[in-house]
Design a protein around this motif. Sequence first.
Motif, PDB file in Angstrom:
ATOM      1  N   GLU A 126       0.798  -1.231   0.060  1.00  0.00           N
ATOM      2  CA  GLU A 126      -0.002   0.170   0.047  1.00  0.00           C
ATOM      3  C   GLU A 126       0.892   1.263   0.006  1.00  0.00           C
ATOM      4  N   HIS A 127       1.828   1.193   0.803  1.00  0.00           N
ATOM      5  CA  HIS A 127       2.684   2.477   1.112  1.00  0.00           C
ATOM      6  C   HIS A 127       3.604   2.694  -0.432  1.00  0.00           C
ATOM      7  N   VAL A 128       4.112   1.538  -1.048  1.00  0.00           N
ATOM      8  CA  VAL A 128       4.692   1.735  -2.333  1.00  0.00           C
ATOM      9  C   VAL A 128       3.808   2.116  -3.551  1.00  0.00           C
ATOM     10  N   ALA A 129       2.378   1.746  -3.490  1.00  0.00           N
ATOM     11  CA  ALA A 129       1.387   2.159  -4.358  1.00  0.00           C
ATOM     12  C   ALA A 129       1.103   3.620  -4.180  1.00  0.00           C
ATOM     13  N   GLU A 130       1.357   4.153  -2.857  1.00  0.00           N
ATOM     14  CA  GLU A 130       0.890   5.619  -2.868  1.00  0.00           C
ATOM     15  C   GLU A 130       2.166   6.279  -3.118  1.00  0.00           C
ATOM     16  N   LEU A 131       3.533   5.620  -3.205  1.00  0.00           N
ATOM     17  CA  LEU A 131       4.607   6.413  -3.491  1.00  0.00           C
ATOM     18  C   LEU A 131       4.627   6.673  -5.074  1.00  0.00           C
ATOM     19  N   ASP A 132       3.964   5.618  -5.533  1.00  0.00           N
ATOM     20  CA  ASP A 132       3.864   5.606  -7.279  1.00  0.00           C
ATOM     21  C   ASP A 132       3.112   6.639  -7.584  1.00  0.00           C
ATOM     22  N   VAL A 133       2.014   6.816  -6.919  1.00  0.00           N
ATOM     23  CA  VAL A 133       1.112   7.722  -7.204  1.00  0.00           C
ATOM     24  C   VAL A 133       1.569   9.198  -6.987  1.00  0.00           C
ATOM     25  N   GLN A 134       2.231   9.363  -5.880  1.00  0.00           N
ATOM     26  CA  GLN A 134       2.965  10.827  -5.718  1.00  0.00           C
ATOM     27  C   GLN A 134       3.973  10.984  -6.678  1.00  0.00           C
ATOM     28  N   LEU A 135       4.668   9.936  -7.235  1.00  0.00           N
ATOM     29  CA  LEU A 135       5.855  10.284  -8.280  1.00  0.00           C
ATOM     30  C   LEU A 135       5.140  10.632  -9.549  1.00  0.00           C
ATOM     31  N   SER A 136       4.235  10.077  -9.993  1.00  0.00           N
ATOM     32  CA  SER A 136       3.199  10.407 -11.135  1.00  0.00           C
ATOM     33  C   SER A 136       2.767  11.548 -11.251  1.00  0.00           C
ATOM     34  N   ASP A 137       2.282  12.106  -9.858  1.00  0.00           N
ATOM     35  CA  ASP A 137       1.656  13.535  -9.871  1.00  0.00           C
ATOM     36  C   ASP A 137       2.586  14.652  -9.681  1.00  0.00           C
ATOM     37  N   GLY A 138       3.938  14.111  -9.425  1.00  0.00           N
ATOM     38  CA  GLY A 138       5.058  15.179  -9.452  1.00  0.00           C
ATOM     39  C   GLY A 138       5.208  15.659  -8.055  1.00  0.00           C
ATOM     40  N   ARG A 139       4.444  15.189  -7.069  1.00  0.00           N
ATOM     41  CA  ARG A 139       4.672  15.539  -5.587  1.00  0.00           C
ATOM     42  C   ARG A 139       6.197  15.258  -5.102  1.00  0.00           C
ATOM     43  N   ILE A 140       6.894  14.235  -5.707  1.00  0.00           N
ATOM     44  CA  ILE A 140       8.090  13.954  -5.111  1.00  0.00           C
ATOM     45  C   ILE A 140       8.833  13.627  -6.390  1.00  0.00           C
ATOM     46  N   ASP A 141      10.106  13.651  -6.330  1.00  0.00           N
ATOM     47  CA  ASP A 141      10.943  13.395  -7.687  1.00  0.00           C
ATOM     48  C   ASP A 141      11.609  11.854  -7.297  1.00  0.00           C
ATOM     49  N   GLN A 142      12.336  11.433  -8.258  1.00  0.00           N
ATOM     50  CA  GLN A 142      12.604  10.096  -8.317  1.00  0.00           C
ATOM     51  C   GLN A 142      13.749   9.890  -7.193  1.00  0.00           C
ATOM     52  N   ALA A 143      14.429  10.848  -6.989  1.00  0.00           N
ATOM     53  CA  ALA A 143      15.462  10.466  -5.738  1.00  0.00           C
ATOM     54  C   ALA A 143      14.755  10.195  -4.520  1.00  0.00           C
ATOM     55  N   GLN A 144      13.719  11.046  -4.190  1.00  0.00           N
ATOM     56  CA  GLN A 144      12.818  10.974  -3.150  1.00  0.00           C
ATOM     57  C   GLN A 144      12.038   9.589  -3.024  1.00  0.00           C
ATOM     58  N   TYR A 145      11.501   9.254  -4.324  1.00  0.00           N
ATOM     59  CA  TYR A 145      10.869   8.022  -4.341  1.00  0.00           C
ATOM     60  C   TYR A 145      11.930   6.801  -4.010  1.00  0.00           C
ATOM     61  N   ASP A 146      12.938   6.699  -4.673  1.00  0.00           N
ATOM     62  CA  ASP A 146      13.873   5.690  -4.277  1.00  0.00           C
ATOM     63  C   ASP A 146      14.309   5.732  -2.729  1.00  0.00           C
ATOM     64  N   GLN A 147      14.377   6.620  -2.189  1.00  0.00           N
ATOM     65  CA  GLN A 147      14.858   6.565  -0.503  1.00  0.00           C
ATOM     66  C   GLN A 147      13.534   6.513   0.291  1.00  0.00           C
ATOM     67  N   LEU A 148      12.350   6.725  -0.086  1.00  0.00           N
ATOM     68  CA  LEU A 148      11.149   6.458   0.652  1.00  0.00           C
ATOM     69  C   LEU A 148      10.898   4.894   0.469  1.00  0.00           C
ATOM     70  N   LYS A 149      11.264   4.490  -0.658  1.00  0.00           N
ATOM     71  CA  LYS A 149      10.951   2.881  -1.080  1.00  0.00           C
ATOM     72  C   LYS A 149      11.735   2.140  -0.326  1.00  0.00           C
TER      73      LYS A 149
END
Length: 426
Positions: free
Chosen positions: A52-75
């Motif tokens: 569920e958390h990873v799916a939420e991160l994917d949504v945030q990345l696609s919406d531009g709320r986080i960049d790729q570096a932040q996405y990788d760190q949070l995952k």
Amino acid sequence: MMSLWVGASLLSVIALGFIFWPLLRQRKEVVAVALASEVNARLEENIRLFREHVAELDVQLSDGRIDQAQYDQLKLEQERTLLEDEASVRAALPAGASRFGFKTLACVALLVLVGAWALYSHLGSSADVEVRQAQELKQQLDAEDIKAGRNPDPVRTREVNRLIEARLADVPDHIQYWFFLARNYMELNEFDKAVNAYQQVLQRDKESPMVMAEVAQAMFLRDGRQTNPAINDLVAKVLKAEPDNTMALGLAGIDAFSKKDYVNAIKHWERVVKLVGADTPTGQSLSSGIERAATLFFSEGGSVEDLERSRNGRQIGVHVNLADGVKAQPDQVVFVYARAYQGAKMPLAIDRVKVADLPRVVLLNESMAMTPAMSLGTVDKVEVVARISNDGTAAAKPGDWEGSLGPVDLTTSGPVVNVTIDRQVK
């Protein structure tokens, strides 16, 4: 006594081991299955939350709320959390459950041991074991003292009596303990206490000739070696039930001697000597008493003939001879006996001779009785029998030769009767 408790404790531990070891093994298997199921359930829940958390991160990345570096760190942080949860679940749950199971079983085992000890202390026979051990030790040490020429230490007897008396306070109807106590008091020469203990036995076993005889002896010693009607009454009851009771016969002889009835004293004591043997200490002591009684009898005018007649009681002479045609070997045994006429077949008096000794007069008297309760003095009419035995036994068998005469009235017949062996037993 300590060895009893140590042994009982070891046996209890072994028994508990047999009971709890299979339970422990079974419980471990059950716990392992249960824990595996619980761990899997919690891991599946953690994985669901991770996804569920990873799916939420994917949504945030696609919406531009986080960049790729932040996405990788949070995952990466979510993956680490998942791994740490799995490790903590596997490490914590089994250890806690095992500790709980071991403590529970240890408490149960301790309660079982304590409960068994308390129950045995209340209902068991530890006091009986202590008495038995004390008696065995006393017997062993007494035997060693006697072997070494020492008198046994009375302290040991008193200690056994103390234990027995303490036990009798709890089980007052234990007849064997009263009997042991009485004999121990006899050993200590405390005759008054011995009489009291024997009377406790008699209250619970009123018809025992052995106990009555020992009570009479204890009373005799308590009263300064003097007889009395109570003692004589006990002796009479014993001799009626057991004519060969040596203790009662000895006391009957003492009573007769004290009344200057030397003939009966001799008769009683001679029977004891015959039963126990002339070489035994009792036989030697009574033989001296018999000589003294005979001396006093003669000093008061008695003759040898009077003594023999009185000692032997009623008697009859049987002249035994063989008829012509009787086939017998010189060394064969001839049984000559008298039995009640038309009554019991047991001989009232019996003797034996050889065929080679015939013809011969055989004297039968009361001293030849198989039991004092059935002698020539107990009947007036008898049948006299003489039998040649083929196998050396008194019972008649086919092929034996015999002769008989009866009825013979012992009150009117002459001193000698004739019996001719003339017929063969069929």
